[in-house]
Each structure stands twice: as structure tokens, then as C-alpha cells.
Motif scaffolding. Structure first.
Motif, PDB file in Angstrom:
ATOM      1  N   ASP A 312       0.857  -1.186   0.000  1.00 52.16           N
ATOM      2  CA  ASP A 312       0.000   0.000   0.000  1.00 52.16           C
ATOM      3  C   ASP A 312       0.898   1.243   0.000  1.00 52.16           C
ATOM      4  O   ASP A 312       1.392   1.678   1.045  1.00 52.16           O
ATOM      5  N   ALA A 313       1.093   1.810  -1.206  1.00 52.27           N
ATOM      6  CA  ALA A 313       2.062   2.907  -1.356  1.00 52.27           C
ATOM      7  C   ALA A 313       1.666   4.116  -0.512  1.00 52.27           C
ATOM      8  O   ALA A 313       2.515   4.786   0.080  1.00 52.27           O
ATOM      9  N   HIS A 314       0.369   4.354  -0.420  1.00 50.34           N
ATOM     10  CA  HIS A 314      -0.113   5.519   0.322  1.00 50.34           C
ATOM     11  C   HIS A 314       0.181   5.342   1.825  1.00 50.34           C
ATOM     12  O   HIS A 314       0.714   6.235   2.491  1.00 50.34           O
ATOM     13  N   ALA A 315      -0.141   4.144   2.328  1.00 51.35           N
ATOM     14  CA  ALA A 315       0.089   3.878   3.755  1.00 51.35           C
ATOM     15  C   ALA A 315       1.586   3.931   4.067  1.00 51.35           C
ATOM     16  O   ALA A 315       2.002   4.505   5.086  1.00 51.35           O
ATOM     17  N   ARG A 317       3.846   5.639   2.527  1.00 51.28           N
ATOM     18  CA  ARG A 317       4.324   7.021   2.506  1.00 51.28           C
ATOM     19  C   ARG A 317       4.011   7.713   3.833  1.00 51.28           C
ATOM     20  O   ARG A 317       4.852   8.379   4.416  1.00 51.28           O
ATOM     21  N   ARG A 318       2.788   7.503   4.327  1.00 53.34           N
ATOM     22  CA  ARG A 318       2.423   8.162   5.596  1.00 53.34           C
ATOM     23  C   ARG A 318       3.278   7.639   6.750  1.00 53.34           C
ATOM     24  O   ARG A 318       3.682   8.387   7.640  1.00 53.34           O
ATOM     25  N   GLN A 321       6.722   9.196   6.429  1.00 55.30           N
ATOM     26  CA  GLN A 321       6.730  10.635   6.721  1.00 55.30           C
ATOM     27  C   GLN A 321       6.399  10.939   8.179  1.00 55.30           C
ATOM     28  O   GLN A 321       6.439  12.086   8.599  1.00 55.30           O
ATOM     29  N   ARG A 323       3.328  10.442   9.548  1.00 54.92           N
ATOM     30  CA  ARG A 323       2.002  11.059   9.524  1.00 54.92           C
ATOM     31  C   ARG A 323       0.924   9.984   9.619  1.00 54.92           C
ATOM     32  O   ARG A 323      -0.089  10.019   8.937  1.00 54.92           O
ATOM     33  N   THR A 324       1.178   8.998  10.495  1.00 49.43           N
ATOM     34  CA  THR A 324       0.199   7.906  10.637  1.00 49.43           C
ATOM     35  C   THR A 324      -0.970   8.325  11.534  1.00 49.43           C
ATOM     36  O   THR A 324      -2.001   7.673  11.537  1.00 49.43           O
ATOM     37  N   GLN A 360       1.811  -4.787   6.277  1.00 48.14           N
ATOM     38  CA  GLN A 360       2.746  -4.637   5.158  1.00 48.14           C
ATOM     39  C   GLN A 360       3.938  -5.554   5.418  1.00 48.14           C
ATOM     40  O   GLN A 360       4.349  -5.746   6.572  1.00 48.14           O
ATOM     41  N   MET A 452      -4.507   6.702  10.794  1.00 49.06           N
ATOM     42  CA  MET A 452      -4.767   6.132   9.463  1.00 49.06           C
ATOM     43  C   MET A 452      -5.315   4.720   9.560  1.00 49.06           C
ATOM     44  O   MET A 452      -5.735   4.143   8.558  1.00 49.06           O
TER      45      MET A 452
END
Ligand code: FAD
Length: 478
Positions: A312-315, A317-318, A321, A323-324, A360, A452
Motif C-alpha cells: 500500500d504505497a499511500h500507507a 508514505r504516511r 513521513q 504522519r500515521t 505490510q 490512518m
């Protein structure tokens, strides 16, 4: 006049360096050489944070060699051709180096050694990184250890007598003849091109920096290590991991120094919990050497059938970063990005969120750590990720899923660590620093993201996936 090459790799120090010591003892003059050939390390070429460290560590080694009347001969690989060129230009008759244990490097070193010996060059290698070589530690039945406690019980009986070597007293350096020009360390282009590593100025790579860190730890934290090592807001651990990884200091030196300090303070028992952690480092190397696929394959083959979620590329990334929306996790990921390091307890929590709540694959987290940690170490990183994911040797049981909120309350009770790294929560009142979503008004005002992932339902889903794995395994057995 006989000349030997000392081939420096991840042993970037002059003291307790058995290859250097042996070369100096057996030859009139030495050449200190570093060959940069990251492509020979396969998929695990040093990441960006490691390259930053390496640049500064090579500069530090060069400076201390200059103080002793020499200098570091730096060349870009490939290794065998570069060593041959250097031998041709200098007339050296021998190459000395200290061993490493990563599978690709072991293979490369064997090839280099055999080829040089066929050329008629003497080659000698030594142990400078571990208390005991991985092949030298066996269970009573024979074969490698797979469980830490008996490994440590065994190793502990073998480390007390080890005494570090001093810097060789008679260091005499040879000139490399014409045709053997050294590159500049800058030419290796190890530093990041964008201004990301500014926060790395907290580190002092090199042998002197390692000793500064060790003496600070002995003075300020050793006596309370057992209680403080789990508290990320404190400077309660040694932060020697990058120095140990690059061989700027050895476990033998660390143990000898701490033993001396503890004896002076009549507190010999203080060092035991710390030595045990160094024991985990040895265990990681032991596992990697004997089970070379551990950086990419689950140690426990039952996990090959585990239902990881789709990448999950979006997860991801968060998570990367910070930003979870889970404060202790975000604090850790931001500490990592800013400083190249993260506290061990928090490493476990961020890894647990990624592999269990987000399901993941652990290799995805391992790769991010590989690129961003200044202490990125194939053995320790693979062991750490597999330990948290539950798939490793002597790993945490899969069903023990960390609750990041209760962990945060327990190990960062005032939220000092979170407040430092997550400024949106700097003035969060009381418990809200651990779980800001419990007050909608505060959350909206803070600008901090909503979680998230729901910690409860994702935990249940992870346990469900684990149960399915067990059922599959049981069905296969019957
Ligand atoms: P201290 O508590 O002062 O310990 C002293 C030394 O013992 C460390 O410098 C390290 O060399 C060794 N050590 C301590 N704990 C461990 C451990 N659990 N496993 C192996 N060695 C240990 N460590 C790395 O060096 N490189 C990595 O790439 C790495 N990746 C990790 C990934 C995950 C997911 C986890 C959970 C842990 C990882 N670790 C790794 C282990 C550990 O987090 C670090 O070694 C430690 O945080 C370094 O800080 P320190 O030097 O202050 O440790």
C-alpha cells in the motif's frame, strides 16, 4: 623493505585493529587503503544515511592517519582490480584485512583472496568486529544457535578475557609509486545532494567520536541503563550503534572500557544488561552468517504462507513521513528522518504498526530503515524486523501485538519524546498526547492527522491472518 596493504573496510579505526597490528608487525611499511565498491554488496549497497556516515568516517580516519605520518589511499572499485593496481604501483607483497559476515561480502572476499594468492601475494584476515566468529560458536549438539538465551549464556563465558590492542606503536607508511594515485574522499560522492542530513550534526563519525560517545555513556547512563534503556525521552542508551557498525570501535574495546569504569565505581554488575545487548548484535551476525537469506526471507518458513496485505504505497508514505496519526510512531519516524537514528523501543513500535496493524511485509520497513538509519546494519536490521514481525529466530510471538498507546503511556509517560518530535502535540494536555483523537476539538485545532488505521480492528484482522496461517500449517501436517 617489505610493504603490506591494510585494506580498510568496516574497521575504520587504528586501535584494536588486528589486521593493522599484524601488518605493522610483519612488514617494514604499510599502505592504508580503502576501496569503494558498493555494487559488490548486491542489493544491499549502503543507503543514503550510511553513505553520509561513511564519508565523515573516512575523513576522520584520514585525519588520524595523517597525524601518524601516513594517509588513507582511497580508490573506487572494483576491489580486485584496484588492489592489484595498488600492489603493482607500490610493490606490496601482502594484503591484510578484517573479516565481515554479510553473504555477498563473504563471497567477494573469497574471490579476491584466491585471486591475490594466485598472483603470489600473501593474504591474511582477522576478526575485528565480534567477540567470537560465527563458525566458532556452536550448540552442544553442533550447529548454530537459533535461540538467543542459550547463545548468550554460551558467549558470556567467552568474553571476559578479551583485551583490546593499542594503536601500533611503530606505524611507518609506504609511498604508493606513480600510477597509484589516490582519489579524494569527496570524489566518492557519498554526501546527499539535498539538504536532508542537517540534523545529523549530532553525530561525530570516526574513532574519536566513538570514544566520546562511550565515555559520555559510562559517566551518565551506564549505572541506570537497565531502567532507562526503554525510555526514549532520555539519553539512556549508548548510541554506539553506527560507530560499532563502521568498526570505529569494537565490542572488545567497549566491554574492556566499561568493565574498568564499573570496577572503579565498584559496580561491576551494572555492565551486564549492556553486555547482553551487545550479545544481540553478535546473535544477529551469527544468524546472518549461518542463515544468509534472513534479510529477505522469513526465518520461520511457516510465514511464507502469511497473508500480507497488498503493498500500500499511500500507507507506506504516511508511515515513512511520520504522519500515521499515532503519536509515538510518528515521533519515531520523524526522529529517524531528522537524525538517522531511532530509539530501540520505538523501532519496535513503528515496525509493529507497519507489519501487524497495516500488515505490510516486513521487508518494506527493513528497506526504509536501510536507507535512513546511520546504523543500518544488515544483520541487526533483518533480525530486528523479523523479530517484530514474528517470523524470525527467537522472535516475539506473532499474537503479541504492541498497543502503541499503552506502550507510549508506559515508556513516555509525560509525552516528552512525542512533544519533542511532533510539534503539533507539544501542548497536548495529559493523556491526549498519546491519543489525541480522544478529543475532536483538540485534534482539529492541533493540525495533527487522524489515525490512518483503527488500532482495535486492525489488531483483530492481524490475529485473524495469523490464525489462518496456523490452520493452513495444521492442515498441511495432518
Ligand atoms: P544500546 O542500547 O546502547 O546497545 C548497545 C549496542 O548493542 C548497540 O549499539 C547495538 O550494536 C547493540 N544492540 C542493542 N540492541 C540490539 C538489538 N535489539 N539487536 C541487535 N543489536 C543490538 N541495530 C543496528 O545496529 N542496526 C540496524 O539496522 C538495526 N535495525 C533495527 C530494526 C528494528 C525493527 C529493530 C526493532 C531494531 C533494530 N536494531 C538495529 C537494534 C537496536 O534498535 C539498535 O541497535 C539500538 O537502538 C542502537 O542504539 P544504541 O547504540 O543506543 O543501543
Amino acid at each position: 623493505m617489505s610493504t603490506a596493504i591494510v585494506w580498510f573496510r568496516r574497521d575504520l579505526r587504528l586501535a584494536d585493529n588486528p589486521a593493522l597490528e599484524a601488518a605493522v608487525r610483519a612488514h617494514d611499511r604499510v599502505i592504508a587503503a580503502y576501496v569503494h565498491a558498493p555494487e559488490e554488496e548486491g542489493a544491499w549497497t549502503p543507503g543514503a544515511a550510511s553513505r553520509w556516515w561513511l564519508h565523515h568516517s573516512l575523513m576522520a580516519l584520514e585525519a588520524s592517519l595523517v597525524k601518524h605520518g601516513g594517509h588513507l589511499h582511497v580508490v573506487a572499485g572494483p576491489t580486485l582490480a584496484s588492489l592489484r593496481d595498488l600492489i603493482g604501483a607500490s610493490g606490496a607483497t601482502a594484503v591484510y584485512f578484517n573479516r565481515l559476515y554479510e553473504p555477498r561480502i563473504v563471497r567477494r572476499d573469497k574471490v579476491v583472496r584466491r585471486a591475490l594468492e594466485q598472483d603470489g601475494v600473501a593474504v591474511a584476515s582477522f576478526n575485528a568486529a565480534l567477540w567470537c566468529e560465527p563458525w566458532d560458536v556452536e550448540t552442544k549438539q553442533g550447529g548454530p544457535y537459533k535461540v538467543f538465551t542459550p547463545f548468550w549464556r554460551h558467549l558470556r563465558t567467552r568474553i571476559d578475557g578479551a583485551e583490546p590492542l593499542p594503536v601500533p606503536s611503530r606505524l611507518s607508511f609506504a609511498d604508493v609509486g606513480a600510477g597509484g594515485a589516490s582519489d579524494a574522499i569527496d570524489d566518492l560522492s557519498l554526501l546527499p545532494t539535498r539538504d536532508w542530513a542537517r540534523g545529523f550534526s549530532i553525530w561525530h563519525p570516526g574513532e574519536a567520536g566513538a570514544w566520546e560517545m562511550l565515555s559520555l555513556f559510562a559517566d551518565d547512563a551506564l549505572a541506570h541503563y537497565a531502567e532507562s534503556r526503554d525510555l526514549p525521552a532520555r539519553h539512556g542508551t549508548s548510541r554506539l550503534s553506527p560507530h560499532l557498525h563502521w568498526g570505529e570501535i569494537s565490542p572488545v574495546q567497549v566491554a574492556a572500557y566499561l568493565r574498568e569504569q564499573a570496577a572503579r565505581q565498584r559496580n561491576a554488575a551494572d555492565i551486564e544488561p549492556y553486555l547482553r545487548q551487545l550479545g544481540w548484535r553478535e546473535f544477529g551476525h551469527h544468524l546472518l552468517y549461518h542463515f544468509p537469506k534472513t534479510p529477505t526471507e522469513s526465518f520461520n518458513p511457516a510465514f511464507n504462507g502469511f497473508q500480507w496485505a497488498e503493498r500500500d504505497a499511500h500507507a507506506l508514505r504516511r508511515w515513512k513521513q511520520g504522519r500515521t496519526g499515532i503519536p509515538i510512531v510518528d515521533a519515531g519516524m520523524r526522529e529517524l528522518w531528522a537524525t538517522g537514528w531511532m530509539h530501540n523501543r520505538v523501532r519496535m513500535l513503528v515496525a509493529s504498526l507497519l507489519t501487524k496493524n497495516l500488515r505490510q511485509h516486513w521487508v518494506l520497513g527493513e528497506k526504509w530503515f536501510w536507507d535512513t538509519l546511520v546504523d543500518a546494519d544488515l544483520a541487526n536490521n533483518a533480525m530486528g524486523w523479523q523479530w517484530v514481525a514474528g517470523s524470525g529466530a527467537d522472535a516475539a510471538p506473532y499474537f503479541r501485538i504492541f498497543n502503541p498507546v499503552t506502550q507510549s503511556e508506559k515508556f513516555d509517560p509525560e509525552g516528552a519524546y512525542i512533544r519533542r518530535w511532533v510539534p503539533e502535540l507539544a501542548d497536548a494536555p495529559g493523556r491526549l498526547v498519546h491519543a489525541p483523537w480522544e478529543d475532536e476539538t483538540f485534534l482539529a485545532r492541533s493540525g495533527y492527522p487522524r489515525p490512518m488505521v483503527d488500532l482495535k480492528t486492525s489488531r483483530e484482522a492481524a490475529l485473524g491472518a495469523y490464525q489462518a496461517l496456523r490452520e493452513k500449517r495444521d492442515a498441511a501436517r495432518n
